[in-house]
Design an enzyme around this catalytic site. Sequence first.
Site, mmCIF file in Angstrom:
data_model
loop_
_atom_site.group_PDB
_atom_site.id
_atom_site.type_symbol
_atom_site.label_atom_id
_atom_site.label_comp_id
_atom_site.label_asym_id
_atom_site.label_seq_id
_atom_site.Cartn_x
_atom_site.Cartn_y
_atom_site.Cartn_z
ATOM 1 C CE LYS A 41 41.938 -37.311 10.987
ATOM 2 N NZ LYS A 41 40.548 -37.670 11.336
ATOM 3 C CE1 TYR A 259 69.822 -52.135 25.769
ATOM 4 C CE2 TYR A 259 68.492 -51.441 23.906
ATOM 5 C CZ TYR A 259 69.497 -51.187 24.830
ATOM 6 O OH TYR A 259 70.156 -49.997 24.795
HETATM 7 C C1 LIG Z 1 40.015 -38.377 10.173
HETATM 8 C C2 LIG Z 1 38.670 -38.062 9.674
HETATM 9 C C3 LIG Z 1 38.349 -38.249 8.311
HETATM 10 C C4 LIG Z 1 39.272 -38.957 7.347
HETATM 11 O O1 LIG Z 1 39.199 -40.331 7.597
HETATM 12 P P1 LIG Z 1 40.091 -41.385 6.781
HETATM 13 O O2 LIG Z 1 39.627 -42.695 7.284
HETATM 14 O O3 LIG Z 1 41.501 -41.086 7.124
HETATM 15 O O4 LIG Z 1 39.816 -41.173 5.351
HETATM 16 C C5 LIG Z 1 37.124 -37.801 7.870
HETATM 17 N N1 LIG Z 1 36.237 -37.233 8.727
HETATM 18 C C6 LIG Z 1 36.498 -37.079 10.045
HETATM 19 C C7 LIG Z 1 35.474 -36.473 10.930
HETATM 20 C C8 LIG Z 1 37.710 -37.496 10.562
HETATM 21 O O5 LIG Z 1 37.965 -37.357 11.875
#
Ligand SMILES: *Cc1c(COP(=O)(O)O)cnc(C)c1O
Length: 365
Positions: A41, A259
């Site tokens: 993702k 800044y």
């Molecule tokens: C993002 C996610 C993962 C992966 O988690 P990590 O901590 O990045 O390994 C797995 N399952 C779900 C449902 C997620 O949303």
Amino acid sequence: MSESSPIGHGGRLTIDLAALRANWRVLAQAAECPETAAVIKADAYGCGIARAAPALWAEGCRTFFVAHLSEALTAREAVPEAAIYVLNGFPPGRAPAYRAAALRPVLGSHDEIAEWAAANRDEGVIRPAALHVDTGMNRLGLSVPEGLGLAGDPLVRQAGIDLLMSHLVSAEVEHDPLTDHQAAAFARLRAAYPGIRASLANSSGDFLPSCRADLARPGYALYGGNPRPGRDNPMRPVVRLEAGILQIREVAAGETAGYNARWTAPGPRRLATLSLGYADGFPRASTGRGEAVVGGARCPFVGNVSMDLIILDVTGAPREALFRGAPATLIGDGLDLDAVGRSAGTIGYEILTNLGRRYERIYRD
Ligand SMILES: *Cc1c(COP(=O)(O)O)cnc(C)c1O
């Protein structure tokens, strides 16, 4: 910089696909699950689905998880034959788009289940989907009683449920009682869904025997994040971020930098200005706390991180490492994702997923 300064870009992001593949192998071994998937993702946590997914496929990964339809469509092009699950389910009326690309929604409510089952009935084809049961996050999925209540219902078959999953709340915290509680609830659910594969572990859960099931779902650790904070990181770094020095100047005690003059030189100091800033996705919140490595020396940020520039105190860096175009490392050379996240008051996940589109991107394999 490993090569000459990026031309026309502030920073250079180097993504090591060989390390990504090696990390998947390490996670597949550690998980002791029959199958290990990859969570890709957020554009493969900022590393690029189009390059990361085929690399993982070549290594033997056959199942992928994304959050949204748009990500799933990119993944479908990258890995045409893979099983692709969409974690955020599907919005009303969008089932046809999922079906056209052979995507598998992760169903987390009775409405979603009913709509997917209806689409299966209309098409006369039962297309697979996952069922998400919430064992403690209170975020997405059926409650445990709802999940147990649905077991054995004809809807499960009609909705094509081929994977039962839940998500861990704090797997990265050692001996968190909530993890045991979730694992126990998940074991009850698994028993209620015989013959359906199950998946519980994320990256950190991958290392917990109580979270083993049929399919592991690591994300962060694939990209080099430490799945066991506080212990040695078993993963190889995947991401390296460098920027070039634009200018070097000497300032006297009492002079300020950046800044709003948020930093005042405590004595004579040598400063270097880097061609990278918050518009590149590097957090402005690392003002006053961030570091870069120049000639092997850790150099603190001074003054506010600007949109396109960061000022470093390079007084401690070797003289020969300081010249126009010289490299500074912001991620890599011992500055790992977790440390960069901490110095911005956030987590390495956010550092990765914000990696900007503005960098020169180099993929190595
Ligand atoms: C993002 C996610 C993962 C992966 O988690 P990590 O901590 O990045 O390994 C797995 N399952 C779900 C449902 C997620 O949303």
